[in-house]
Design a protein around this motif. Structure first.
Motif, PDB file in Angstrom:
ATOM      1  N   PRO A   6       0.735  -1.577  -0.324  1.00  0.00           N
ATOM      2  CA  PRO A   6      -0.049   0.132  -0.050  1.00  0.00           C
ATOM      3  C   PRO A   6       0.738   1.442   0.018  1.00  0.00           C
ATOM      4  N   GLY A   7       0.721   2.463  -0.364  1.00  0.00           N
ATOM      5  CA  GLY A   7       1.151   3.814  -1.131  1.00  0.00           C
ATOM      6  C   GLY A   7       1.404   4.341   0.654  1.00  0.00           C
ATOM      7  N   ILE A   8       2.526   4.948   1.116  1.00  0.00           N
ATOM      8  CA  ILE A   8       3.026   6.079   1.928  1.00  0.00           C
ATOM      9  C   ILE A   8       1.452   7.070   1.804  1.00  0.00           C
ATOM     10  N   LEU A   9       0.701   7.300   3.643  1.00  0.00           N
ATOM     11  CA  LEU A   9      -0.457   8.351   2.876  1.00  0.00           C
ATOM     12  C   LEU A   9       0.234   9.568   3.271  1.00  0.00           C
ATOM     13  N   SER A  10       0.198  10.735   2.695  1.00  0.00           N
ATOM     14  CA  SER A  10       1.040  12.440   3.027  1.00  0.00           C
ATOM     15  C   SER A  10       0.211  12.487   4.073  1.00  0.00           C
TER      16      SER A  10
ATOM     17  N   LYS B 268      -1.538   6.568   7.789  1.00  0.00           N
ATOM     18  CA  LYS B 268      -0.012   6.666   7.762  1.00  0.00           C
ATOM     19  C   LYS B 268       0.310   5.500   9.200  1.00  0.00           C
ATOM     20  N   ALA B 269       0.313   5.966  10.213  1.00  0.00           N
ATOM     21  CA  ALA B 269       0.869   4.593  10.999  1.00  0.00           C
ATOM     22  C   ALA B 269       0.467   3.210  10.637  1.00  0.00           C
ATOM     23  N   LYS B 270      -0.441   2.830  10.342  1.00  0.00           N
ATOM     24  CA  LYS B 270      -0.028   1.339  10.636  1.00  0.00           C
ATOM     25  C   LYS B 270      -0.238   0.854   8.521  1.00  0.00           C
ATOM     26  N   VAL B 271      -0.027   2.055   7.713  1.00  0.00           N
ATOM     27  CA  VAL B 271       0.715   1.768   6.314  1.00  0.00           C
ATOM     28  C   VAL B 271       2.197   1.967   6.432  1.00  0.00           C
ATOM     29  N   GLU B 272       2.780   2.747   7.001  1.00  0.00           N
ATOM     30  CA  GLU B 272       4.130   2.443   7.202  1.00  0.00           C
ATOM     31  C   GLU B 272       4.413   0.797   7.908  1.00  0.00           C
ATOM     32  N   SER B 273       4.221   1.156   9.591  1.00  0.00           N
ATOM     33  CA  SER B 273       4.056  -0.447   9.859  1.00  0.00           C
ATOM     34  C   SER B 273       3.665  -1.713   9.590  1.00  0.00           C
ATOM     35  N   LEU B 274       3.501  -1.755   8.757  1.00  0.00           N
ATOM     36  CA  LEU B 274       2.981  -2.873   7.617  1.00  0.00           C
ATOM     37  C   LEU B 274       4.711  -2.735   6.563  1.00  0.00           C
ATOM     38  N   ILE B 275       4.628  -1.434   6.116  1.00  0.00           N
ATOM     39  CA  ILE B 275       5.587  -1.774   5.417  1.00  0.00           C
ATOM     40  C   ILE B 275       7.494  -1.801   5.681  1.00  0.00           C
ATOM     41  N   TYR B 276       7.230  -1.059   6.859  1.00  0.00           N
ATOM     42  CA  TYR B 276       8.082  -2.102   7.290  1.00  0.00           C
ATOM     43  C   TYR B 276       8.265  -2.971   7.888  1.00  0.00           C
TER      44      TYR B 276
END
Length: 861
Positions: free
Chosen positions: A290-294, A338-346
């Motif tokens: 998923p894309g990182i949200l701005s 944003k926090a969920k998406v970044e945690s998933l990407i990490y």
């Protein structure tokens, strides 16, 4: 002088005291005075009570009036408060209504502005896309360029390389090794063209760019090399997050958008798994995240976020829908933030074997954001490739050679960086076939190159330009990873070949050493180990865990099957182990200790066993021609009753003793097997899974070990039979018992007037107890001397004598030498065949590896 009380009493009683008239008069006056005073006090008290009651009633009345007044005051205030609240609610409702109307009006105006802006953007985008389409259409192949160049550029490797790769996969499966599958994780901000880049990498239009505006779930794309698939074969795997998709389904490429959109309606960490089979591709895994949200996408006033330029790869999406925008804020577990998406990407990028493909829209370097995002994941950027999309928009801002060269030179040294431009939705929609789609990719690439050449850019940066350079880089990375797996396969084949050769030599040497002398040595060694361990167990040794193989008294009886002790009348004797003092009855024992417990139980049962009733018929029959000789009759009856009572018990104790000793066979065999397993090396298997035969391993000679156990059982049964005869010798003749009784036992004096029958019965009971004590003691001695001791001493010589007397022919039969030789020869033949196969595979692998390593690919002009 009488007191007033005395006078009063006298008066009441009717007495008159002469000479006391004056005193009586005075007393009477005093009495009247006192009566008047009491009456006045009573009246005053009554008045006081009345006044008090009146005051109490007045006080209560005042309190009731005050309470009523307060209630009226509270009721008035409550009504006033209700009236005030009612007016406040009406005022607030009117204010809310007014605000809602104003908000509704503002929203309506905002929507109208948005629609107007959208229409303007659409018109602007349509115009730009038309211009872009026209620009792309103007780019054509040169006269010296092949018409199939856009398609050929996707073939970085030759057909021979993929054929060799297919063979490498076959080798890997046959040798049970694993060729590492490269994994690429695509990350980037939302709307910056990650999905479009994936689509262009594979070279087939998916029509799933953005997946309804935004990728909400990670997508695992398993690209599988399948030589028979000239067109993509798509299989969407079962979905653990959505129960309605509980099975794999095979779909066409054009239906992939619809299928993924169905599964992409919620945000979750559970991936969507897609298998993509195609010829002329390496086996790789691509993870689209998923894309990182701005930050601006968390603003409700801008639910769609900022719209990128229409000529970028991400511009193929018109706008991100409001659902995805609304989920950018803090929401439920199935909503994006944003926090969920970044945690998933990490979590997806954390495994060190995965290569990161960082996608971001090309812009001035000071505005680039993804490098800071990547630092915690890959501080040295050793496993990261940067891809900057929409490069054509940035190129339009530069007008001089110095500007463009300076920008290109500012990339991070030693880190792969690529600049890519694709095309807009209109141009993409016009590419309705695979060939046309690849032609548009080539036109977009040529457009960037033409602009760069017009700016006279430094040719040293040419390797950073375009989709083809990026694709070649990723394919080469996968190629190198697979090439590194070739030595592993080769090493496995060579190890198997060396192992097979060593095993073949070992088996051949064992065949030569399989002689009669060797068999006698094996038999003698096993016999010694067997007898030593058996003697140790019978003497008492904790060589095994009693909790696992021992038996309690109850378990021993249950496993033996004949659990009851029976008396002479065939009635069951109730055994009370605790009351009778039977030792260790509730402990698990085996071997010598279990035998000792059996003898203790036998003694306790016999001591609690009494002779059956002696009848007058028994007395008359026993007397016979010795009528009048009560000693003879008693001796004969006692002999009969003793044998009747103790005979079954001796039979029982012998059967139980035989069971205890014979059950040691399994224990001894198990311990010997464990000892052999500790001594011998790890089991050796060749690729067929068959165990390599060791001619010295007794596990291969089951008939021999059975022969040893058979000799042991026969010897123990013979000892038990001999002991049985010795034990029953204790039941002596009547003459012997009579002689012993008359010569050594103190007899009661003979009473000529006594009843002879009762005297015989009493003497029979006394003789029975004497015989019982002697027989119990002697039977226990004989169980030791004629059963246990011979097993501990004479068994050794008997068993070794039997083994030494075996002829060579008997040894061959017992050890099944012919069958063993045939098994060993069969394994030698299989190993020789395996050696030849490994040699052939080694040569084939070296040849295939050479073809794979020395591949050729088309160069970009």
């Amino acid at each position: 002088t009488y007191s007033d009380r005395q006078w009063y009493q006298r008066r009441v009683r009717g007495f008159t005291i002469p000479g006391l008239q004056v005193q009586q008069s005075f007393a009477k006056q005093k009495e009247l005075k006192m009566f008047g005073r009491d009456k006045k006090k009573e009246q005053l008290k009554k008045e006081e009570t009345t006044r008090t009651q009146t005051e109490e009633e007045e006080r209560k009345k005042r309190e009731e009036e005050e309470k009523k007044r307060r209630e009226e005051e509270e009721s008035r205030k409550r009504k006033e408060e209700e009236e005030r609240k009612k007016k406040e609610a009406e005022r607030k409702a009117a204010e809310d209504k007014r605000q809602k109307e104003e908000k509704k009006q503002k929203e309506k105006e905002q929507k109208e502005k948005e629609r107007q802006r959208q229409r303007e953007n659409d018109k602007s985008r349509e115009a730009e896309e038309k211009i872009e389409l026209a620009q792309l259409e103007e780019i054509t192949l040169g006269e010296d360029e092949s018409p199939t160049l856009p398609v050929d550029l996707y073939h970085n490797f030759t057909k021979e390389s993929f054929s060799a790769y297919t063979k490498l996969q076959t080798f890997s499966r046959e040798q049970n090794t694993h060729l590492v599958m490269p994994e690429f994780v695509i990350i980037g901000k939302q709307g910056h063209g990650k999905s479009s880049l994936l689509e262009a990498f594979l070279g087939y239009p998916w029509n799933v760019v953005g997946y309804n505006g935004a990728t909400k779930r990670p997508i695992y794309l398993y690209v599988v090399n399948s030589p028979e698939c000239k067109e993509p074969k798509i299989t969407v795997k079962r979905d653990s997050a959505l129960h309605e998709f509980d099975s794999d389904i095979q779909i066409s490429l054009k239906d992939l958008q619809k299928e993924i959109t169905k599964r992409n309606r919620i945000f979750t960490t559970e991936p969507i798994y897609v298998q993509y089979e195609i010829a002329d591709m390496w086996n790789i895994t691509i993870i689209d995240t998923p894309g990182i949200l701005s930050d601006d996408k968390s603003n409700p006033s801008n639910p769609s976020g900022s719209a990128p330029s229409s000529i970028t790869a991400s511009a193929s999406v018109t706008t991100i829908n409001k659902d995805s925008g609304a989920s950018a804020g803090v929401g439920g577990p199935n909503e994006m933030n944003k926090a969920k998406v970044e945690s998933l990407i990490y979590s997806l990028c954390r495994p060190l074997h995965r290569h990161i493909l960082c996608v971001e829209e090309a812009r001035e370097w000071e505005r680039v954001e993804m490098i800071d995002f990547l630092k915690p994941l890959d501080p040295e950027l050793t496993r990261t490739t940067f891809v900057y999309t929409n490069f054509v928009s940035l190129l339009s801002k530069y007008t001089t050679t110095r500007q463009i060269n300076r920008y290109l030179s500012d990339t991070i040294p030693a880190v792969k960086t690529y600049f890519v431009s694709l095309f807009a939705l209109t141009s993409r929609s016009a590419a309705d076939t695979d060939e046309k789609y690849k032609e548009k990719v080539w036109q977009a690439y040529r457009r960037d190159i033409n602009i760069l050449e017009s700016l006279q850019y430094d040719k040293r940066h040419e390797e950073k330009m375009g989709m083809y350079r990026l694709r070649k880089h990723l394919m080469n990375m996968a190629w190198l990873i697979f090439q590194q797996g070739v030595p592993t396969i080769l090493k496995t084949i060579r190890q198997k070949k060396a192992t097979a050769q060593r095993d073949s030599q070992t088996l051949q040497q064992q065949l030569k050493g399989l002689t009669t002398l060797k068999l006698r040595t094996i038999a003698s060694d096993y016999g010694v180990e067997f007898l030593q361990l058996l003697q140790s167990v019978l003497s008492g040794s904790a060589v095994a865990n009693p909790s696992l193989i021992g038996q309690t008294l109850e378990e021993e009886k249950s496993h033996h099957g004949d659990a009851e002790w029976l008396d002479g009348s065939n009635n069951s004797i109730r055994v009370l182990p605790h009351e009778w003092g039977i030792r260790y009855y509730d402990h698990r024992l085996y071997g010598g200790q279990q035998f000792e417990r059996l003898l203790h139980e036998f003694k306790a049962v016999c001591e609690h066993c009494e002779a059956s009733e002696v009848t007058m018929d028994d007395v008359a029959t026993a007397a016979g021609n010795q009528f009048g000789n009560y000693a003879w009759a008693s001796s004969d009856l006692a002999r009969q009753k003793t044998e009747e009572a103790l005979g079954p018990m001796i039979e029982k104790v012998l059967h139980r003793a035989l069971y205890i000793v014979i059950r040691l066979l399994d224990l001894v065999e198990k311990i010997l097997e464990e000892q052999r397993n500790k001594r011998k090396k790890v089991d050796h298997h060749h690729p067929s899974g068959e165990k390599i035969i060791d001619v010295e391993d007794l596990d291969n000679y089951k008939y021999f070990t059975f022969h040893i156990k058979d000799l042991f059982v026969k010897y123990v049964e013979t000892a038990a039979k001999n002991c049985h005869e010795k034990c029953f010798d204790e039941f002596m003749l009547t003459t012997t018992i009579y002689w012993d009784y008359t010569e050594h036992v103190d007899k009661p004096p003979m009473d000529p007037t006594a009843d002879q029958s009762k005297l015989v019965i009493q003497c029979t009971s006394d003789i029975f107890r004497i015989l019982r004590t002697r027989i119990i003691k002697n039977v226990i001695y004989k169980l030791y001397n004629f059963f246990l001791v011979p097993i501990q001493t004479d068994l050794w010589n008997a068993l070794q004598g039997k083994l030494s007397q075996l002829s060579d022919q008997q040894l061959d039969q017992i050890f099944e030498v012919s069958a063993t030789r045939e098994k060993v020869n069969e394994q030698v033949r299989k190993l020789e065949s395996l050696i030849q196969q490994c040699s052939s595979l080694e040569n084939d692998l070296l040849q295939v590896s050479y073809q794979y390593s020395h591949q050729s690919h088309l160069e970009l002009d």
